[in-house]
Design a protein around this motif. Structure first.
Motif, PDB file in Angstrom:
ATOM      1  N   TRP A  83      46.251  42.255  44.485  1.00 52.42           N
ATOM      2  CA  TRP A  83      45.474  41.492  43.852  1.00 52.42           C
ATOM      3  C   TRP A  83      44.330  40.831  44.823  1.00 52.42           C
ATOM      4  CZ3 TRP A  83      46.667  40.288  38.834  1.00 52.42           C
ATOM      5  CH2 TRP A  83      47.712  40.612  38.282  1.00 52.42           C
ATOM      6  N   TYR A  84      42.971  40.643  44.327  1.00 47.74           N
ATOM      7  CA  TYR A  84      42.185  40.211  45.205  1.00 47.74           C
ATOM      8  C   TYR A  84      41.771  38.879  44.418  1.00 47.74           C
ATOM      9  CZ  TYR A  84      41.993  44.599  47.177  1.00 47.74           C
ATOM     10  OH  TYR A  84      42.404  46.007  48.043  1.00 47.74           O
ATOM     11  N   VAL A  85      41.871  37.884  45.340  1.00 49.28           N
ATOM     12  CA  VAL A  85      41.574  36.343  44.890  1.00 49.28           C
ATOM     13  C   VAL A  85      40.421  35.621  45.616  1.00 49.28           C
ATOM     14  CG1 VAL A  85      42.645  34.269  44.537  1.00 49.28           C
ATOM     15  CG2 VAL A  85      43.921  36.594  44.135  1.00 49.28           C
ATOM     16  N   ASP A  86      39.448  35.263  44.861  1.00 50.53           N
ATOM     17  CA  ASP A  86      38.605  34.253  45.296  1.00 50.53           C
ATOM     18  C   ASP A  86      38.763  32.947  44.454  1.00 50.53           C
ATOM     19  OD1 ASP A  86      36.679  32.619  46.256  1.00 50.53           O
ATOM     20  OD2 ASP A  86      34.948  34.570  46.124  1.00 50.53           O
ATOM     21  N   SER A 104      37.814  34.014  40.342  1.00 45.80           N
ATOM     22  CA  SER A 104      38.036  35.518  40.159  1.00 45.80           C
ATOM     23  C   SER A 104      39.209  36.093  40.825  1.00 45.80           C
ATOM     24  CB  SER A 104      36.812  36.131  40.877  1.00 45.80           C
ATOM     25  OG  SER A 104      36.567  37.546  40.869  1.00 45.80           O
ATOM     26  N   ILE A 105      39.954  36.825  39.845  1.00 44.31           N
ATOM     27  CA  ILE A 105      41.163  37.421  40.203  1.00 44.31           C
ATOM     28  C   ILE A 105      41.266  39.104  39.907  1.00 44.31           C
ATOM     29  CG2 ILE A 105      43.623  37.501  40.167  1.00 44.31           C
ATOM     30  CD1 ILE A 105      43.337  34.531  39.581  1.00 44.31           C
ATOM     31  N   ALA A 106      41.403  39.878  40.724  1.00 43.76           N
ATOM     32  CA  ALA A 106      41.515  41.225  40.186  1.00 43.76           C
ATOM     33  C   ALA A 106      42.648  41.768  40.468  1.00 43.76           C
ATOM     34  CB  ALA A 106      40.379  42.276  40.529  1.00 43.76           C
ATOM     35  N   ALA A 107      43.230  42.923  39.971  1.00 46.50           N
ATOM     36  CA  ALA A 107      44.447  43.958  40.075  1.00 46.50           C
ATOM     37  C   ALA A 107      43.898  45.307  40.400  1.00 46.50           C
ATOM     38  CB  ALA A 107      45.440  43.663  38.924  1.00 46.50           C
ATOM     39  N   ALA A 108      44.325  45.870  41.418  1.00 43.41           N
ATOM     40  CA  ALA A 108      44.059  47.126  41.643  1.00 43.41           C
ATOM     41  C   ALA A 108      45.235  47.925  42.087  1.00 43.41           C
ATOM     42  CB  ALA A 108      42.971  47.037  42.933  1.00 43.41           C
ATOM     43  N   ALA A 217      35.443  42.541  42.593  1.00 43.30           N
ATOM     44  CA  ALA A 217      36.293  43.346  42.115  1.00 43.30           C
ATOM     45  C   ALA A 217      36.413  42.992  40.493  1.00 43.30           C
ATOM     46  CB  ALA A 217      37.786  43.264  42.695  1.00 43.30           C
ATOM     47  N   ALA A 218      36.611  41.983  40.280  1.00 45.31           N
ATOM     48  CA  ALA A 218      36.813  41.676  38.888  1.00 45.31           C
ATOM     49  C   ALA A 218      35.576  41.704  38.024  1.00 45.31           C
ATOM     50  CB  ALA A 218      37.379  40.135  38.525  1.00 45.31           C
ATOM     51  N   GLY A 219      34.521  41.143  38.296  1.00 46.51           N
ATOM     52  CA  GLY A 219      33.009  41.590  37.953  1.00 46.51           C
ATOM     53  C   GLY A 219      32.705  42.970  37.468  1.00 46.51           C
ATOM     54  N   SER A 220      33.137  43.841  38.540  1.00 42.85           N
ATOM     55  CA  SER A 220      33.037  45.037  38.325  1.00 42.85           C
ATOM     56  C   SER A 220      33.466  45.869  37.177  1.00 42.85           C
ATOM     57  CB  SER A 220      33.269  45.933  39.684  1.00 42.85           C
ATOM     58  OG  SER A 220      34.769  46.159  39.933  1.00 42.85           O
ATOM     59  N   LEU A 221      34.864  45.369  36.967  1.00 45.30           N
ATOM     60  CA  LEU A 221      35.492  46.110  35.878  1.00 45.30           C
ATOM     61  C   LEU A 221      34.687  45.272  34.525  1.00 45.30           C
ATOM     62  CD1 LEU A 221      37.643  47.837  34.998  1.00 45.30           C
ATOM     63  CD2 LEU A 221      39.100  46.162  35.086  1.00 45.30           C
ATOM     64  N   LEU A 222      34.303  44.132  34.551  1.00 44.82           N
ATOM     65  CA  LEU A 222      33.958  43.513  33.619  1.00 44.82           C
ATOM     66  C   LEU A 222      32.642  44.176  33.056  1.00 44.82           C
ATOM     67  CD1 LEU A 222      34.283  39.614  34.117  1.00 44.82           C
ATOM     68  CD2 LEU A 222      34.991  40.648  31.818  1.00 44.82           C
ATOM     69  N   VAL A 223      31.963  44.350  34.019  1.00 47.65           N
ATOM     70  CA  VAL A 223      30.516  44.914  33.523  1.00 47.65           C
ATOM     71  C   VAL A 223      30.781  46.415  33.002  1.00 47.65           C
ATOM     72  CG1 VAL A 223      28.457  45.914  34.865  1.00 47.65           C
ATOM     73  CG2 VAL A 223      29.149  43.803  35.303  1.00 47.65           C
TER      74      VAL A 223
END
Length: 267
Positions: A83-86, A104-108, A217-223
Motif C-alpha cells: 500500500w502506498y499512502v500519502d 491518496s492510497i494505492a495497492a500494488a 500511484a493511485a492517480g496513475s491508475l485513475l488516469v
C-alpha cells in the motif's frame, strides 16, 4: 490479479481514506503548526502523521498481511500487497486553508498498481480505480478533453525550487515555452489531485518532477482506467522522478511537453 479482487482492494483503500476525512475537515483552516522536513518548502503538520496512523490502522485490520509504504512513517509490514499512502497530498495548501489537497492510497501487487483511491475531504469527492474501471462518487470517469496545447489546461508545479537550484536558466526557459504554448497553466499544489482531475477530464495535462510513489500511484491508475495516458518519466511509478499525464486523444507527440519533459529527464 482478477478484477473482483482488485475492486475489493479499492474498497479497502476507500474505507481507509474516508476514515481520516472527518479529522482533516475538522482541522482544515485551523492554521496548524507547521514543521519542515527537507527544507522550508516541504511542510508537515501533526495531522499528516495522525492521518497516516489512522490509515495504517484500517489497512492493518482489513488487510493484515501487507506492506504499508507511507510518506510519514516509512515502510512497515510484510506480504504480497503493498500500500502506498500519502495522508495529505498538498500539505502546504491544507496548512494555510487552500481547498486543494487529498488523501491518496494505492495497492500494488508484483510491481503493478491494481487499485487506488484519491479522496478530497473538502468536496467529499472519492475517486476510485481498479483493474476494471474508474469512478468519482460512483459515476464513471472519462478522461477526455483538449487535443492540442493551445486548447489545453496544464496543471504543473514545474519548475520547483530544486529544479531552479539545479538549472535555473534551463528551467525558466522551459517554463517560458510551456507558458507560451498552453492555453492556461495552473499550479494547484497536489500531484494526486491533479491526476484525478485529468482522469475526470476537468484538466487536460499534468506534468511534475520529483514525486514519489505515494504521490502518484493511485492517480496513475485513475488516469489510465479512465482512458487517459500516464507516463512515469523515471521508468516506473515506483521510482522517484517525474511524470506526465494527459487526457485521451491529446496530441502528446506534438506538445511542447514532449520536448520539455524529455529535456528535463535527460538532464
Amino acid at each position: 490479479m482478477d478484477v473482483n479482487t482488485s475492486r475489493e482492494l479499492a474498497a479497502v483503500a476507500a474505507e481507509a481514506a474516508r476514515a481520516v476525512g472527518d479529522r482533516l475537515r475538522g482541522a482544515f483552516r485551523s492554521r496548524p503548526e507547521i514543521q519542515t522536513k527537507r527544507d522550508f518548502h516541504d511542510p508537515v503538520t501533526e495531522h499528516d502523521k495522525a492521518a497516516e496512523d489512522g490509515i495504517r490502522e484500517v489497512l492493518d485490520r482489513l488487510c493484515p498481511d501487507s506492506v504499508v509504504v507511507g510518506e510519514e512513517g516509512g515502510t512497515r509490514g510484510q506480504g504480497a500487497i503493498s500500500w502506498y499512502v500519502d495522508p495529505i497530498d498538498g500539505t502546504a495548501n491544507f496548512a494555510v486553508g487552500l481547498p486543494f489537497f487529498c488523501t491518496s492510497i494505492a495497492a500494488a501487487v508484483d510491481g503493478e498498481v491494481v487499485a487506488g483511491v484519491i479522496y478530497d475531504p473538502v468536496r467529499d469527492d472519492e475517486y476510485t480505480a481498479w483493474l476494471g474501471g474508474a469512478v468519482c462518487n460512483g459515476e464513471p470517469l472519462r478522461s477526455a478533453g483538449a487535443r492540442s496545447d493551445r486548447e489545453a489546461v496544464l496543471l504543473s508545479s514545474y519548475p520547483t525550487p530544486r529544479d531552479l537550484a539545479e538549472d535555473e536558466e534551463g528551467a525558466l526557459r522551459r517554463f517560458s515555452r510551456m507558458t507560451q504554448s498552453f492555453a492556461t497553466i495552473r499550479r494547484p499544489g497536489s500531484a494526486a489531485l491533479k491526476l484525478a482531475h485529468v482522469a475526470a477530464g476537468w484538466s487536460d495535462v499534468a506534468y511534475g518532477t520529483r514525486v514519489n510513489a505515494w504521490d502518484v500511484a493511485a492517480g496513475s491508475l485513475l488516469v489510465t482506467q479512465a482512458g487517459g495516458r500516464y507516463i512515469p518519466l523515471s521508468g516506473s511509478v515506483f521510482e522517484p522522478g517525474g511524470y506526465l499525464a494527459c487526457v485521451g486523444g491529446f496530441d502528446l507527440a506534438s506538445s511542447v511537453l514532449a520536448e520539455v519533459a524529455g529535456a528535463r529527464s535527460a538532464s
